[in-house]
Design a protein around this motif. Structure first.
Motif, PDB file in Angstrom:
ATOM      1  N   ALA A 257       0.906  -1.288  -0.247  1.00  0.00           N
ATOM      2  CA  ALA A 257       0.202   0.252  -0.232  1.00  0.00           C
ATOM      3  C   ALA A 257       1.280   1.540   0.176  1.00  0.00           C
ATOM      4  CB  ALA A 257      -1.146   0.280   1.298  1.00  0.00           C
ATOM      5  N   PRO A 258       0.725   2.229  -0.202  1.00  0.00           N
ATOM      6  CA  PRO A 258       1.060   3.604  -0.601  1.00  0.00           C
ATOM      7  C   PRO A 258       1.364   3.596   1.305  1.00  0.00           C
ATOM      8  CG  PRO A 258      -0.437   3.828  -2.009  1.00  0.00           C
ATOM      9  CD  PRO A 258      -0.877   2.297  -1.344  1.00  0.00           C
ATOM     10  N   SER A 259       0.690   3.388   2.034  1.00  0.00           N
ATOM     11  CA  SER A 259       0.745   3.907   3.667  1.00  0.00           C
ATOM     12  C   SER A 259       0.478   2.764   4.063  1.00  0.00           C
ATOM     13  CB  SER A 259       0.552   5.036   3.826  1.00  0.00           C
ATOM     14  OG  SER A 259       1.024   5.406   5.466  1.00  0.00           O
ATOM     15  N   PHE A 260       0.451   2.155   5.004  1.00  0.00           N
ATOM     16  CA  PHE A 260      -0.787   1.447   6.323  1.00  0.00           C
ATOM     17  C   PHE A 260      -0.675   2.103   7.503  1.00  0.00           C
ATOM     18  CE2 PHE A 260       1.222  -1.888   3.781  1.00  0.00           C
ATOM     19  CZ  PHE A 260       0.155  -2.572   3.613  1.00  0.00           C
ATOM     20  N   ILE A 261      -0.344   4.111   7.519  1.00  0.00           N
ATOM     21  CA  ILE A 261      -0.896   4.341   8.443  1.00  0.00           C
ATOM     22  C   ILE A 261      -2.891   3.941   9.190  1.00  0.00           C
ATOM     23  CG2 ILE A 261      -1.227   7.226   9.786  1.00  0.00           C
ATOM     24  CD1 ILE A 261       1.652   7.278   7.918  1.00  0.00           C
ATOM     25  N   ARG A 262      -3.291   4.733  10.324  1.00  0.00           N
ATOM     26  CA  ARG A 262      -4.671   4.410  10.283  1.00  0.00           C
ATOM     27  C   ARG A 262      -4.714   5.783  11.449  1.00  0.00           C
ATOM     28  NH1 ARG A 262      -4.707  -2.111  10.791  1.00  0.00           N
ATOM     29  NH2 ARG A 262      -2.856  -2.411   9.713  1.00  0.00           N
ATOM     30  N   PHE A 263      -6.145   5.655  12.004  1.00  0.00           N
ATOM     31  CA  PHE A 263      -6.592   6.604  12.623  1.00  0.00           C
ATOM     32  C   PHE A 263      -6.366   5.867  13.835  1.00  0.00           C
ATOM     33  CE2 PHE A 263     -10.836   6.459   9.924  1.00  0.00           C
ATOM     34  CZ  PHE A 263     -10.425   7.070   9.131  1.00  0.00           C
ATOM     35  N   GLY A 264      -5.672   4.519  14.261  1.00  0.00           N
ATOM     36  CA  GLY A 264      -5.041   4.884  15.432  1.00  0.00           C
ATOM     37  C   GLY A 264      -4.069   5.381  15.721  1.00  0.00           C
ATOM     38  N   HIS A 265      -3.379   5.326  14.565  1.00  0.00           N
ATOM     39  CA  HIS A 265      -2.148   5.924  14.961  1.00  0.00           C
ATOM     40  C   HIS A 265      -1.664   7.478  16.172  1.00  0.00           C
ATOM     41  CE1 HIS A 265      -0.422   2.880  12.342  1.00  0.00           C
ATOM     42  NE2 HIS A 265       1.055   3.253  12.234  1.00  0.00           N
ATOM     43  N   PHE A 266      -2.423   8.366  15.145  1.00  0.00           N
ATOM     44  CA  PHE A 266      -3.149   9.769  15.537  1.00  0.00           C
ATOM     45  C   PHE A 266      -3.723   9.766  16.546  1.00  0.00           C
ATOM     46  CE2 PHE A 266      -2.717   9.586  11.263  1.00  0.00           C
ATOM     47  CZ  PHE A 266      -2.038  10.927  10.548  1.00  0.00           C
ATOM     48  N   GLU A 267      -4.099   8.769  16.629  1.00  0.00           N
ATOM     49  CA  GLU A 267      -5.103   8.085  18.276  1.00  0.00           C
ATOM     50  C   GLU A 267      -3.890   8.168  19.598  1.00  0.00           C
ATOM     51  OE1 GLU A 267      -9.409   6.811  18.343  1.00  0.00           O
ATOM     52  OE2 GLU A 267      -8.469   5.055  17.515  1.00  0.00           O
ATOM     53  N   HIS A 268      -3.029   7.031  19.212  1.00  0.00           N
ATOM     54  CA  HIS A 268      -2.433   6.681  20.302  1.00  0.00           C
ATOM     55  C   HIS A 268      -1.366   7.892  20.959  1.00  0.00           C
ATOM     56  CE1 HIS A 268       1.332   4.104  21.751  1.00  0.00           C
ATOM     57  NE2 HIS A 268       2.617   4.997  21.363  1.00  0.00           N
ATOM     58  N   PHE A 269      -1.011   9.172  19.295  1.00  0.00           N
ATOM     59  CA  PHE A 269       0.135  10.036  20.634  1.00  0.00           C
ATOM     60  C   PHE A 269      -0.705  10.385  21.087  1.00  0.00           C
ATOM     61  CE2 PHE A 269       2.963   8.516  16.946  1.00  0.00           C
ATOM     62  CZ  PHE A 269       3.582   7.792  17.310  1.00  0.00           C
ATOM     63  N   TRP A 270      -2.134  10.791  20.859  1.00  0.00           N
ATOM     64  CA  TRP A 270      -2.695  12.503  21.042  1.00  0.00           C
ATOM     65  C   TRP A 270      -3.585  11.156  22.674  1.00  0.00           C
ATOM     66  CZ3 TRP A 270      -8.340  10.925  22.470  1.00  0.00           C
ATOM     67  CH2 TRP A 270      -8.576  11.028  22.925  1.00  0.00           C
ATOM     68  N   ALA A 271      -3.607  10.308  23.009  1.00  0.00           N
ATOM     69  CA  ALA A 271      -4.179   9.472  24.025  1.00  0.00           C
ATOM     70  C   ALA A 271      -2.681   9.676  24.858  1.00  0.00           C
ATOM     71  CB  ALA A 271      -4.763   7.991  23.783  1.00  0.00           C
ATOM     72  N   ASN A 272      -1.723   9.447  24.510  1.00  0.00           N
ATOM     73  CA  ASN A 272      -0.602   9.724  25.511  1.00  0.00           C
ATOM     74  C   ASN A 272       0.153  11.046  25.682  1.00  0.00           C
ATOM     75  OD1 ASN A 272       0.438   6.533  26.313  1.00  0.00           O
ATOM     76  ND2 ASN A 272      -0.327   6.691  24.505  1.00  0.00           N
ATOM     77  N   ASP A 273      -0.745  11.611  25.474  1.00  0.00           N
ATOM     78  CA  ASP A 273      -0.147  13.359  25.810  1.00  0.00           C
ATOM     79  C   ASP A 273       1.271  13.603  24.530  1.00  0.00           C
ATOM     80  OD1 ASP A 273      -0.852  15.813  26.080  1.00  0.00           O
ATOM     81  OD2 ASP A 273       0.245  15.721  27.992  1.00  0.00           O
ATOM     82  N   LYS A 274       1.441  13.246  23.210  1.00  0.00           N
ATOM     83  CA  LYS A 274       2.380  12.636  22.742  1.00  0.00           C
ATOM     84  C   LYS A 274       2.652  14.615  21.344  1.00  0.00           C
ATOM     85  CE  LYS A 274       4.817   8.475  24.680  1.00  0.00           C
ATOM     86  NZ  LYS A 274       5.822   9.040  25.223  1.00  0.00           N
ATOM     87  N   LEU A 275       2.642  15.469  21.660  1.00  0.00           N
ATOM     88  CA  LEU A 275       2.001  16.413  20.686  1.00  0.00           C
ATOM     89  C   LEU A 275       2.359  17.298  19.777  1.00  0.00           C
ATOM     90  CD1 LEU A 275      -0.210  18.365  22.693  1.00  0.00           C
ATOM     91  CD2 LEU A 275      -1.660  16.683  21.929  1.00  0.00           C
ATOM     92  N   ASP A 276       4.910  16.208  19.470  1.00  0.00           N
ATOM     93  CA  ASP A 276       5.120  16.922  18.726  1.00  0.00           C
ATOM     94  C   ASP A 276       5.303  15.530  18.134  1.00  0.00           C
ATOM     95  OD1 ASP A 276       6.247  18.897  20.264  1.00  0.00           O
ATOM     96  OD2 ASP A 276       7.473  18.302  21.739  1.00  0.00           O
ATOM     97  N   GLU A 277       5.055  14.218  18.439  1.00  0.00           N
ATOM     98  CA  GLU A 277       5.204  13.015  17.754  1.00  0.00           C
ATOM     99  C   GLU A 277       3.821  13.685  16.760  1.00  0.00           C
ATOM    100  OE1 GLU A 277       5.778  12.849  20.810  1.00  0.00           O
ATOM    101  OE2 GLU A 277       7.823  12.181  21.031  1.00  0.00           O
ATOM    102  N   LEU A 278       3.259  13.655  17.402  1.00  0.00           N
ATOM    103  CA  LEU A 278       1.006  13.504  16.877  1.00  0.00           C
ATOM    104  C   LEU A 278       1.497  14.717  15.735  1.00  0.00           C
ATOM    105  CD1 LEU A 278      -2.075  13.211  16.268  1.00  0.00           C
ATOM    106  CD2 LEU A 278      -1.897  15.533  18.417  1.00  0.00           C
ATOM    107  N   ARG A 279       1.786  15.983  15.536  1.00  0.00           N
ATOM    108  CA  ARG A 279       2.733  16.262  14.503  1.00  0.00           C
ATOM    109  C   ARG A 279       3.004  16.150  14.076  1.00  0.00           C
ATOM    110  NH1 ARG A 279       1.369  22.404  14.748  1.00  0.00           N
ATOM    111  NH2 ARG A 279       0.885  21.963  16.741  1.00  0.00           N
ATOM    112  N   THR A 280       4.089  16.500  13.800  1.00  0.00           N
ATOM    113  CA  THR A 280       5.343  15.232  12.840  1.00  0.00           C
ATOM    114  C   THR A 280       4.441  14.187  12.324  1.00  0.00           C
ATOM    115  OG1 THR A 280       7.313  15.407  14.618  1.00  0.00           O
ATOM    116  CG2 THR A 280       7.361  13.687  13.066  1.00  0.00           C
ATOM    117  N   LEU A 281       3.258  13.224  13.132  1.00  0.00           N
ATOM    118  CA  LEU A 281       2.436  12.281  12.332  1.00  0.00           C
ATOM    119  C   LEU A 281       1.770  13.404  11.105  1.00  0.00           C
ATOM    120  CD1 LEU A 281       1.851   9.194  11.383  1.00  0.00           C
ATOM    121  CD2 LEU A 281       0.369   9.493  13.554  1.00  0.00           C
ATOM    122  N   ALA A 282       1.056  13.734  11.595  1.00  0.00           N
ATOM    123  CA  ALA A 282       0.414  14.720  10.776  1.00  0.00           C
ATOM    124  C   ALA A 282       0.789  15.509   9.737  1.00  0.00           C
ATOM    125  CB  ALA A 282      -0.227  15.741  11.301  1.00  0.00           C
ATOM    126  N   ASP A 283       2.068  15.758   9.618  1.00  0.00           N
ATOM    127  CA  ASP A 283       2.789  16.321   8.704  1.00  0.00           C
ATOM    128  C   ASP A 283       3.606  15.717   8.101  1.00  0.00           C
ATOM    129  OD1 ASP A 283       2.632  18.688  10.151  1.00  0.00           O
ATOM    130  OD2 ASP A 283       4.528  19.192  10.990  1.00  0.00           O
TER     131      ASP A 283
END
Length: 493
Positions: free
Chosen positions: A182-208
């Motif tokens: 696939a072009p990517s196997f990234i899921r909704f859950g990847h974003f939920e993981h960093f949000w739930a663990n309050d890792k906002l820098d990683e959340l932004r890195t993933l979104a970017d």
């Protein structure tokens, strides 16, 4: 031939690697090696998927390829890893999940991630064994390629390899590995993981990371005051809505629409207890584990929106304002019904839009629901009727033809302004003759368990071009046998 654990094979596969996901910070994944399986053998291969990947055809048939796609060897440039994510399962927060039996080998220069499913334990296996069994691997292999043949966005399946190594599920079974791309196997859950663990820098890195590679237009948006993250959420919502419209139109039931099984690219991902409808029952539940019917066929569009709401919650720290996030979700409510109606118009051979079309569709669905008429066969026979076959072939599908007779009259009146030849051509390329029914998959699995893989090969050939007639294979397009209703598919694999 058995190659030692993770040995490198000669680089003549035709693939080169760039591994962009592996360049993300360490909190996104764990680097590890696949766990080898003894004495692997081929179960099925998709030459079409290999061609899309850029894989050399000769190498794909080699012993080296067999070892690589079983997890026994690597190609130069591969960087194996398992990613971490979290998610909601059956509507309940499940916490950390991750690639419990999937290992990504790398990303090709052509932009495709290559992943082994069933390649052994990872840090995210959660007390499981990291393996996949033959039956589930065959089902995922065939359905991935079937969905691609239907024109529905999906991860692809390159091949299935098997081994006589034992795996315990409800009973002892044999191991298998399916290679997915696939072009990517990234899921909704990847974003939920960093949000739930309050890792906002990683959340932004993933979104970017996702925006820059797959949604660059969001950087240029003027919507939402130029908020790229809100535009990203809106774009994902619209892709998801379009995907769900295609699922509903073809009668596909996913079975496990957890947020960790939702692709950020709007792809069909993670084929577990899926099913294509036999009789049209809108409340059909294909997953034996889904006792509450959360993921019934008619619930799928609403569940997708619920999952998108979870994604919006995860992205809220980046979006900034709840009202903006909610506004970014709203397009789902218009895109899905519009896309579904467009799909139904194509299935009906309607080349223009008229105000009464939704009523025509709803009236037909009511007739089909009353007798739970076979979904795929009805649409194919209606297409053939438009192409010149007698209407009796359609009427024969109903015990009481009163309802369908009245509907056919309305259908004929609606087509008065549509050239019949053009309508027939549209219908025949919108209504497949072949879908991967449960009983067909089961027959192929049982043969494969006896080391006969001809059923897998035959089904693959039919499902790659499901709108073609394939003379001599009408049995694969017939009604399901009585025993098909007793097949139980669950979350177990």
């Amino acid at each position: 031939m058995n190659i030692p654990l993770n040995a490198m094979v000669a680089e003549d596969s035709g693939l080169r690697w760039r591994n962009e996901f592996a360049a993300l910070p360490p909190k996104f994944f764990t680097r590890l090696q696949p766990t080898p399986l003894p004495d692997p053998y081929w179960v099925g291969r998709s030459n079409a998927a290999a061609q899309q990947l850029g894989l050399d055809a000769g190498w794909f048939a080699s012993a080296d390829a067999l070892e690589v796609f079983t997890g026994n060897a690597l190609l130069p440039g591969m960087e194996p890893l398992a990613s971490v994510y979290s998610g909601h399962q059956f509507g309940v927060w499940a916490g950390q999940l991750g690639d419990g039996r999937a290992i990504m080998l790398g990303q090709t220069e052509g932009g495709f991630e290559v992943q082994l499913k069933g390649a052994g334990l990872t840090p995210y296996s959660r007390m499981a064994d990291g393996r996949a069994v033959l039956r589930s691997s065959i089902r995922e292999f065939l359905c991935s390629e079937a969905m691609h043949g239907l024109g529905i966005p999906t991860t692809r399946a390159l091949c299935v390899t098997g081994s006589d190594a034992r795996v315990r599920r409800e009973e002892i079974e044999t191991a298998a590995v399916v290679t997915r791309t696939a072009p990517s196997f990234i899921r909704f859950g990847h974003f939920e993981h960093f949000w739930a663990n309050d890792k906002l820098d990683e959340l932004r890195t993933l979104a970017d990371f996702v925006i820059d590679r797959f949604y660059p237009e969001c950087r240029l948006t003027k919507r939402f005051g130029g908020n790229a993250y809100a535009a990203f959420l809106e774009a994902v919502s619209e892709r998801t809505a379009a995907l769900l419209a295609q699922w509903q139109a073809v009668g596909f039931c996913h079975g496990v629409m957890n947020t960790d099984n939702m692709s950020i690219l709007g792809l069909t991902i993670d084929y577990g207890p899926f099913q294509f409808l036999d009789g049209f029952n809108p409340r059909h539940i294909c997953n034996h584990s889904d006792s509450g019917g959360r993921y019934a066929y008619n619930q799928q569009p609403n569940v997708a929106y619920w999952n998108l709401y979870c994604l919006a919650q995860a992205l809220l720290p980046l979006i900034g304002e709840k009202e903006v996030a909610i506004a970014a979700l709203q397009s789902y409510q218009t895109v899905f019904p519009d896309a579904f109606l467009a799909r139904m118009r194509a299935k009906l051979g309607l080349t223009d839009a008229q105000d009464g079309d939704i009523q025509l569709v709803e009236a037909l669905l009511s007739v089909l629901r009353q007798e739970q008429t076979d979904w795929t066969i009805f649409w194919r026979r209606l297409s053939q009727h438009m192409a010149g076959a007698d209407a009796q072939t359609v009427r024969d599908l109903f015990v009481d033809a009163t309802g369908i007779d009245a509907w056919l009259l309305s259908f004929g009146q609606r087509h008065a302004s549509v050239p019949r030849e053009a309508a027939a051509a549209l219908m025949l390329r919108s209504n497949p003759k072949f879908v991967l029914r449960n009983h067909l998959g089961q027959q192929a699995i049982e043969a494969a368990q006896r080391k006969d893989y001809s059923g897998v090969s035959t089904l693959l050939n039919l499902l790659e071009t499901p709108f073609d007639e394939h003379a001599g294979h009408d049995d694969y397009a017939g009604f399901p046998p009585d025993w098909a209703s007793s097949i139980e598919i669950s979350c177990s694999s």
